[in-house]
Structures are given as structure tokens and as C-alpha cells.
Scaffold this motif. Sequence first.
Motif, PDB file in Angstrom:
ATOM      1  N   LEU A  98      10.488 -12.411  17.890  1.00  0.00           N
ATOM      2  CA  LEU A  98       9.847 -11.975  19.137  1.00  0.00           C
ATOM      3  C   LEU A  98      10.461 -12.674  20.341  1.00  0.00           C
ATOM      4  O   LEU A  98      10.731 -12.047  21.374  1.00  0.00           O
ATOM      5  CB  LEU A  98       8.351 -12.263  19.076  1.00  0.00           C
ATOM      6  CG  LEU A  98       7.449 -11.202  18.452  1.00  0.00           C
ATOM      7  CD1 LEU A  98       6.029 -11.746  18.315  1.00  0.00           C
ATOM      8  CD2 LEU A  98       7.453  -9.922  19.283  1.00  0.00           C
ATOM      9  N   THR A  99      10.667 -13.971  20.205  1.00  0.00           N
ATOM     10  CA  THR A  99      11.235 -14.752  21.301  1.00  0.00           C
ATOM     11  C   THR A  99      12.639 -14.268  21.640  1.00  0.00           C
ATOM     12  O   THR A  99      12.990 -14.080  22.815  1.00  0.00           O
ATOM     13  CB  THR A  99      11.266 -16.241  20.927  1.00  0.00           C
ATOM     14  OG1 THR A  99       9.930 -16.702  20.673  1.00  0.00           O
ATOM     15  CG2 THR A  99      11.883 -17.071  22.037  1.00  0.00           C
ATOM     16  N   ARG A 100      13.437 -14.050  20.611  1.00  0.00           N
ATOM     17  CA  ARG A 100      14.824 -13.617  20.832  1.00  0.00           C
ATOM     18  C   ARG A 100      14.881 -12.236  21.480  1.00  0.00           C
ATOM     19  O   ARG A 100      15.655 -12.014  22.418  1.00  0.00           O
ATOM     20  CB  ARG A 100      15.570 -13.596  19.501  1.00  0.00           C
ATOM     21  CG  ARG A 100      17.033 -13.174  19.619  1.00  0.00           C
ATOM     22  CD  ARG A 100      17.714 -13.249  18.265  1.00  0.00           C
ATOM     23  NE  ARG A 100      17.183 -12.272  17.335  1.00  0.00           N
ATOM     24  CZ  ARG A 100      17.561 -10.992  17.302  1.00  0.00           C
ATOM     25  NH1 ARG A 100      18.457 -10.529  18.173  1.00  0.00           N
ATOM     26  NH2 ARG A 100      17.056 -10.170  16.411  1.00  0.00           N
ATOM     27  N   ARG A 101      14.064 -11.296  21.004  1.00  0.00           N
ATOM     28  CA  ARG A 101      14.124  -9.935  21.514  1.00  0.00           C
ATOM     29  C   ARG A 101      13.464  -9.787  22.890  1.00  0.00           C
ATOM     30  O   ARG A 101      13.905  -8.955  23.694  1.00  0.00           O
ATOM     31  CB  ARG A 101      13.449  -8.991  20.507  1.00  0.00           C
ATOM     32  CG  ARG A 101      14.182  -8.891  19.180  1.00  0.00           C
ATOM     33  CD  ARG A 101      13.322  -8.227  18.100  1.00  0.00           C
ATOM     34  NE  ARG A 101      13.941  -8.303  16.800  1.00  0.00           N
ATOM     35  CZ  ARG A 101      14.768  -7.382  16.292  1.00  0.00           C
ATOM     36  NH1 ARG A 101      15.024  -6.289  17.001  1.00  0.00           N
ATOM     37  NH2 ARG A 101      15.300  -7.531  15.105  1.00  0.00           N
ATOM     38  N   THR A 102      12.436 -10.565  23.144  1.00  0.00           N
ATOM     39  CA  THR A 102      11.723 -10.441  24.421  1.00  0.00           C
ATOM     40  C   THR A 102      12.495 -11.066  25.571  1.00  0.00           C
ATOM     41  O   THR A 102      12.591 -10.491  26.661  1.00  0.00           O
ATOM     42  CB  THR A 102      10.334 -11.093  24.328  1.00  0.00           C
ATOM     43  OG1 THR A 102       9.606 -10.508  23.252  1.00  0.00           O
ATOM     44  CG2 THR A 102       9.568 -10.899  25.632  1.00  0.00           C
ATOM     45  N   PRO A 131      10.992 -19.287  28.089  1.00  0.00           N
ATOM     46  CA  PRO A 131       9.602 -19.542  28.483  1.00  0.00           C
ATOM     47  C   PRO A 131       8.779 -19.998  27.286  1.00  0.00           C
ATOM     48  O   PRO A 131       9.084 -19.644  26.137  1.00  0.00           O
ATOM     49  CB  PRO A 131       9.139 -18.173  29.006  1.00  0.00           C
ATOM     50  CG  PRO A 131      10.400 -17.484  29.424  1.00  0.00           C
ATOM     51  CD  PRO A 131      11.435 -17.931  28.441  1.00  0.00           C
ATOM     52  N   ASN A 132       7.729 -20.764  27.546  1.00  0.00           N
ATOM     53  CA  ASN A 132       6.926 -21.253  26.432  1.00  0.00           C
ATOM     54  C   ASN A 132       6.122 -20.127  25.784  1.00  0.00           C
ATOM     55  O   ASN A 132       6.009 -19.026  26.313  1.00  0.00           O
ATOM     56  CB  ASN A 132       6.010 -22.414  26.868  1.00  0.00           C
ATOM     57  CG  ASN A 132       4.989 -21.987  27.912  1.00  0.00           C
ATOM     58  OD1 ASN A 132       4.415 -20.906  27.827  1.00  0.00           O
ATOM     59  ND2 ASN A 132       4.750 -22.844  28.887  1.00  0.00           N
ATOM     60  N   THR A 133       5.567 -20.428  24.623  1.00  0.00           N
ATOM     61  CA  THR A 133       4.882 -19.409  23.827  1.00  0.00           C
ATOM     62  C   THR A 133       3.682 -18.820  24.552  1.00  0.00           C
ATOM     63  O   THR A 133       3.349 -17.641  24.367  1.00  0.00           O
ATOM     64  CB  THR A 133       4.441 -20.012  22.488  1.00  0.00           C
ATOM     65  OG1 THR A 133       5.578 -20.580  21.828  1.00  0.00           O
ATOM     66  CG2 THR A 133       3.846 -18.944  21.571  1.00  0.00           C
ATOM     67  N   LEU A 164       3.386 -18.025  27.631  1.00  0.00           N
ATOM     68  CA  LEU A 164       3.817 -16.926  28.501  1.00  0.00           C
ATOM     69  C   LEU A 164       4.063 -15.663  27.678  1.00  0.00           C
ATOM     70  O   LEU A 164       3.789 -14.548  28.134  1.00  0.00           O
ATOM     71  CB  LEU A 164       5.079 -17.321  29.259  1.00  0.00           C
ATOM     72  CG  LEU A 164       4.888 -18.311  30.412  1.00  0.00           C
ATOM     73  CD1 LEU A 164       6.224 -18.640  31.050  1.00  0.00           C
ATOM     74  CD2 LEU A 164       3.950 -17.727  31.467  1.00  0.00           C
ATOM     75  N   LEU A 165       4.566 -15.845  26.470  1.00  0.00           N
ATOM     76  CA  LEU A 165       4.759 -14.705  25.584  1.00  0.00           C
ATOM     77  C   LEU A 165       3.419 -14.080  25.210  1.00  0.00           C
ATOM     78  O   LEU A 165       3.269 -12.853  25.182  1.00  0.00           O
ATOM     79  CB  LEU A 165       5.517 -15.142  24.332  1.00  0.00           C
ATOM     80  CG  LEU A 165       5.862 -14.055  23.311  1.00  0.00           C
ATOM     81  CD1 LEU A 165       6.748 -12.991  23.951  1.00  0.00           C
ATOM     82  CD2 LEU A 165       6.555 -14.662  22.101  1.00  0.00           C
ATOM     83  N   VAL A 166       2.431 -14.928  24.960  1.00  0.00           N
ATOM     84  CA  VAL A 166       1.087 -14.436  24.633  1.00  0.00           C
ATOM     85  C   VAL A 166       0.504 -13.656  25.808  1.00  0.00           C
ATOM     86  O   VAL A 166      -0.089 -12.577  25.626  1.00  0.00           O
ATOM     87  CB  VAL A 166       0.167 -15.615  24.248  1.00  0.00           C
ATOM     88  CG1 VAL A 166      -1.278 -15.148  24.122  1.00  0.00           C
ATOM     89  CG2 VAL A 166       0.627 -16.251  22.940  1.00  0.00           C
ATOM     90  N   ARG A 167       0.667 -14.174  27.004  1.00  0.00           N
ATOM     91  CA  ARG A 167       0.149 -13.493  28.200  1.00  0.00           C
ATOM     92  C   ARG A 167       0.850 -12.155  28.422  1.00  0.00           C
ATOM     93  O   ARG A 167       0.258 -11.196  28.924  1.00  0.00           O
ATOM     94  CB  ARG A 167       0.312 -14.389  29.423  1.00  0.00           C
ATOM     95  CG  ARG A 167      -0.576 -15.626  29.410  1.00  0.00           C
ATOM     96  CD  ARG A 167      -0.302 -16.540  30.575  1.00  0.00           C
ATOM     97  NE  ARG A 167      -0.543 -15.870  31.862  1.00  0.00           N
ATOM     98  CZ  ARG A 167      -0.293 -16.440  33.042  1.00  0.00           C
ATOM     99  NH1 ARG A 167       0.201 -17.679  33.077  1.00  0.00           N
ATOM    100  NH2 ARG A 167      -0.536 -15.792  34.158  1.00  0.00           N
ATOM    101  N   LEU A 168       2.119 -12.079  28.017  1.00  0.00           N
ATOM    102  CA  LEU A 168       2.877 -10.844  28.202  1.00  0.00           C
ATOM    103  C   LEU A 168       2.327  -9.711  27.331  1.00  0.00           C
ATOM    104  O   LEU A 168       2.536  -8.534  27.643  1.00  0.00           O
ATOM    105  CB  LEU A 168       4.348 -11.105  27.871  1.00  0.00           C
ATOM    106  CG  LEU A 168       5.366 -10.054  28.343  1.00  0.00           C
ATOM    107  CD1 LEU A 168       5.347  -9.944  29.865  1.00  0.00           C
ATOM    108  CD2 LEU A 168       6.765 -10.429  27.859  1.00  0.00           C
TER     109      LEU A 168
END
Length: 225
Positions: free
Chosen positions: A32-36, A52-54, A56-60
Motif C-alpha cells: 500500500l505504501t509503495r503504490r500510494t 508520509p507516516n502511516t 496519513l495513509l489511514v486518513r487518506l
Amino acid sequence: DREAIAFLDAWDGSFVEEAKGPVLYEALLSELTRRTWDELALPGEERRLATPNTMLLVRLFDVPTSVWWDDRSTADVTETRDAIVHASLRAAWEGVRSRRGNDPQAWRWGAVRQANIRHLLQLPGFGRDSLPMRSGPGTLSPNDGRGLAGASWRFVVEMGESVTAWGTYPGGQSGNPVSSRYADRIELWRKGELAPLRLPHNAAELTGDALSSALVLTPDAGGAR
């Protein structure tokens, strides 16, 4: 994909050595991190300038059509959140099966997340390597996954009229490699547990089990020579 989802649903969220779920979870988070955040990678490379930290990924996840979800390698398609999650889950599932075997019930987090405790002088044979860890991303026992960085000294103090404390560290009470206490704290540290700490006000308070040996220094009656 349904098998992978069911596998994650059965996981209780713990990162103990025998757990199976975190093996897939870590691979999924990596995908997920790599593709996002592919927009943040250097041209022609997968290495990112910043990640970005995890959180921010959750908020996205609340913005399923954000431009960040789009995979820039597919110029003719605009990916959304669901497409990236689906692709990440499939890649993680297939990747872990390729690396760890086709039977998910044989996966062990302790075989993935390990720590290497090296001697301060990096002397071969004086450290402890490949220690299965109870740790994971975002937990109280973080570990970098490469076995070379993580929480070392752990310390909890209860303040009051008399101070009570617990702690441990990845080492031992003795610096002598042949001593039984050279690495006697490592197993406690590896499990994420703490031991009561003794806080004596004077030497007389160290008695019984608290005292294993005593070193007595006697001055030379003839004085220094």
C-alpha cells in the motif's frame, strides 16, 4: 482475494511470535505504501524522497478518489482507493506465499520479525542474533524489521512515598562472556516483559536473594608504594 481477507479477519491484531496474520499485514502495508506514494519516488526508481507516516495513509482512506491513489505507471487508467487496496492485497498475498510457502497456517511472525543484539565492538560470536520478537509497526515495541534498531532500555516508574520501578534491556548484568549473567536480560527483553528494579538506600538493604555476591576492597596497611 477472499481467502486473504478471511485470513486477516481471523487475526486478533497481536504481533506475538506464533501469530500468522501480521506476516500478511506487514506485506500489505508495504505494498500500500509503495503504490500510494509512488509520486514521491525518484524518477526511474522505487526509492522515495520521503514517505508520509502511516496515520496519513489511514486518513487518506476517507478520500477514495484522492489523486494520491492514482498509479502514475498506468497513464491510461486513474486508480481509486479500492483499486489500489485490491492490487496491494493480491500482491501481498502472492508475495508472502512465494516467500513463506503456500500454507498460511505455517507462517510465523517470529520468523519474519527478528532482532540482532550485537556486541558494542561488533565482535563476532559475542552477540545474539535472529531473536524472534513480539513487535510490529505502531506498537509499544517498535522494531525496524532488519533486526538492527528498536526499543532498547525499557523503564516504568510508579512515583509515591516509595518509588517502585520495573525495567529491562537487551544485555546482561555481567560484561564477562563466560558469566551466566552475560545475556540474562535478553530473553525478558525479547518477550517485552519487565523485571522489578531494586532501589536500595544503602548496602545493608541488599540481602537474601537480592545479594548474589560481594566484592570487598581492603586498603593496603602499608600504604601506597
